[in-house]
Design an enzyme around this catalytic site. Structure first.
Site: not given
Length: 709
Positions: A483, A526
């Site tokens: 993330d 990401e």
């Protein structure tokens, strides 16, 4: 909700009458005026005990002048801006009581129903908020027109002379029908349910192909919103429902629920699942929405409290072990979402549960269990819980502490303004750049049930890396979805990858009967808004990146599959010629949009699968892409709408069941043929559109006859 009848776009409005007992804006009946006109027979709203008034009305695409006024547009009862300006969606826009000729300008891009809310709780500062209504079935948008060849339902003929010799028996994997290559051509009729497509392969027994991350089909689900397999863990740490729209509350999804649906997931041709972070989340909630309209918990997994514990709402270690083992038995890898950038907010129940009561204030106004506090009266919202937290207390050093995070608290370093030192969403930002050796934060040292232990000569990153990779070592997690990658130094991801690789090797050595193969640990990252580019991230631990490009064009490709060919050519030529480059493309995600939510068109969702599931490189199905899962209310926080519960009840029969069957056929075809994701791409025909994918001996031909009708 009170609902108005649909009226002419230029002559509609809604009357808002304020009852005498409210008196926040006076006793004069007020109307919502659109383009300086109100409807005389509009509904009168008199909700008891409140000064918030909502009305829903339909707006066509266009720009409108918005005011609230009495019938005579009297100064003191004419509400609008001080000076005419745009009316943004979701915000509490201030109202002057003598707006006269001034209006808010509302630009509507999507025809449909809209909620207008007048809030008079503060009589000196009334506000107006507008949101798109999300009530299912209120209206249906139409996608913009796209030119595309049409299919008349008759058989189609394609030249395959350069692909297969005469006499080769080909099978349409969609319908099961077969035909021989004759005169260098193949003639077949697409199945009516296929949206005009043939999936041609040689008609011979299927051969089991070895898994490769180059051929990954990843099924991504928010664990809490997917399937509730164990209702006994739904309210851990005193978490509650809000009794309204349940936008930001825990819904009950857990590991057991995922385990129950692994056969369903496998039927989609999926060979990897991605689950949201599973570590213990903050116990309480923050204020959700612009005006604190809902309690917002960490149901999504991105607000960690203790990285060494599983959040009991998801289950326990035994349930996790069962889920991973059962996934592996089905040939499905498990990707765990991990957060190295930030921890979760400090909430009121955390202060009580962690023994940090010194940070609280005004506790005489709290129930015995602080998690049970709810707003009372018309002047309190969910954000009012902050009145019990002393943000100036020196006792904040007992929380994460200034050596661990940046935060706007006494004694802490303020967040910076760049990607790495800035605070994402106001969350405490880990000092991942720090070379200082640190001990455990005070609260973890004193947390009775933590598995965190002090490490010698360890930095913040050392602790985070160990905490995350211990899950790999213990349960055989196959990879991480990283993330907020760009908010952490690249070398940190390289360190996490190296540690994850070691941990997975150790697990496989200890569990030779459970391992699927000897493939190394995998990481996909990401990097927000990153597209089809290979850059330095691939030199720092990342094997793949989430591709934000494809979603932007997915609608056009869904409307006409032949339009996707330049993208197919680019992706195959870029990804599949470089063994150290891959991306994970998607049409829906938890942070951007839900493809089905825009048009709620089952046929369009089938066509989206046609172009998407044949994409070179990795693909990510967001839970419900295959089943037409709809939006939920968002309370003014846009991404909450795309996090609705999986629509299991709709899948027993009807068009949603047919939609799932369509995605299953495409997914199984993709899984059976590595050439689709990892092979070369060559267009062989324009009319009908047809292309060949080939990798080694694996070869397929896909034909798009055109849109039906």
């Amino acid at each position: 909700m009170f609902k108005l009848k649909t009226l002419s776009a230029m002559t509609f409005g809604a009357m808002l009458a304020l009852p005498a007992q409210a008196s926040a804006l006076g006793d004069t009946p007020l109307y919502l005026n659109i383009n300086q006109q109100a409807v005389s027979d509009a509904l009168q709203l008199q909700p008891a005990g409140t000064t918030q008034f909502k009305v829903t009305t339909r707006l066509e695409k266009g720009t409108y002048q918005i005011q609230i006024a009495d019938k005579n547009h009297t100064c003191g009862s004419t509400f609008g801006p001080e000076a005419s300006k745009p009316l943004p969606f979701g915000a509490m826009n201030p109202l002057s009581s003598c707006a006269k000729g001034e209006h808010y300008q509302l630009k509507v891009l999507l025809a449909g129903d809209y909620d207008f809310t007048l809030d008079g709780r503060d009589p000196k500062a009334p506000t107006l908020k507008v949101l798109r209504a999300t009530k299912k079935g209120v209206f249906k948008r139409q996608p913009p027109a796209v030119d595309c060849a049409s299919w008349d339902g008759k058989p189609v003929t394609v030249s395959v002379a350069k692909t297969w010799p005469n006499g080769t028996l080909l099978r349409d994997a969609y319908s099961g029908q077969t035909a021989k290559v004759t005169g260098g051509k193949i003639t077949m009729s697409p199945a009516p349910q296929s949206e005009g497509m043939l999936l041609l392969e040689e008609a011979k027994p299927a051969v089991q192909t070895a898994f490769s991350w180059d051929n990954a089909t990843v099924y991504f689900m928010l664990t809490d919103r997917f399937k509730n397999g164990d209702t006994s863990n739904d309210n851990s740490f005193g978490r509650h429902k809000d009794g309204k729209d349940e936008i930001g509350t825990w819904h009950g999804g857990d590991f057991k629920g995922i385990t129950e649906k692994l056969d369903y997931i496998k039927s989609l041709g999926v060979n990897a699942i991605w689950i949201t972070p599973m570590v213990e989340q903050i116990h309480g909630y923050i204020s959700g929405g612009a005006d604190g309209s809902f309690p917002f918990y960490g149901y999504h997994g991105y607000w960690a409290l203790d990285f060494t514990k599983i959040d009991p709402n998801y289950g326990d270690e035994a349930a996790l072990k069962t889920m991973v083992d059962e996934a592996h038995k089905r040939g499905i890898r498990v990707l765990l979402d991990v957060v190295m950038n930030h921890a979760g907010y400090a909430t009121l129940p955390d202060l009580q549960d962690l023994g940090l009561q010194d940070i609280a204030q005004n506790t005489q106004g709290l129930p015995a269990r602080w998690a049970d506090w709810k707003p009372k009266g018309k002047y309190e919202g969910w954000g009012s819980v902050s009145q019990f937290i002393n943000y100036q207390s020196s006792a904040w050093n007992k929380w994460w502490g200034p050596d661990w995070v940046r935060a706007g608290l006494p004694g802490y370093t303020e967040p910076g303004v760049d990607d790495v030192t800035g605070s994402v969403g106001g969350l405490p930002d880990f000092k991942t750049e720090s070379t200082k050796y640190v001990d455990l934060p005070y609260f973890l040292k004193h947390k009775a049930d933590t598995n965190a232990k002090s490490l010698p000569n360890a930095t913040v990153v050392d602790y985070l890396v160990k905490w995350h990779t211990d899950w790999v070592r213990q349960f055989g997690i196959d990879g991480f979805r990283a993330d907020t990658v760009k908010h952490v130094e690249p070398k940190v991801w390289a360190k996490l990858k190296a540690a994850g690789t070691t941990a997975l090797k150790e697990w496989k050595a200890a569990n030779p009967g459970k391992k699927l193969d000897d493939l190394p640990f995998f990481m996909v990252g990401e990097v927000w808004d990153h597209g089809m580019a290979k850059d330095f991230w691939f030199d720092n631990g990342l094997d793949s990146l989430i591709n934000f490009d494809y979603q932007r064009d997915a609608l056009e490709f869904a409307q006409c599959m032949s339009h996707v060919d330049p993208t197919y050519t680019k992706y195959a030529g870029t990804i599949n010629k470089d063994p150290h480059f891959n991306v994970l493309s998607y049409i829906s995600s938890h942070d951007t949009k839900l493809f089905f939510g825009d048009y709620q068109d089952v046929a369009l969702q089938k066509r989206a699968a046609n172009s998407f599931m044949l994409l070179p490189g990795g693909v990510q199905i967001y839970y419900g892409d295959e089943s037409g899962r709809g939006l939920m209310k968002d309370g003014g926080v846009f991404d909450q709408a795309v996090r609705s519960d999986m629509n299991w009840s709709e899948l027993a029969s009807g068009e949603k069941a047919e939609l799932v069957a369509h995605w299953q056929k495409l997914g199984q075809f993709r899984k059976a043929h590595p050439a689709i994701a990892a092979g070369s791409h060559k267009k062989v025909s324009d009319k009908p559109y047809a292309f060949v994918r080939q990798k080694g001996k694996d070869k397929v031909l896909v034909v798009f006859a055109g849109r039906q009708g």
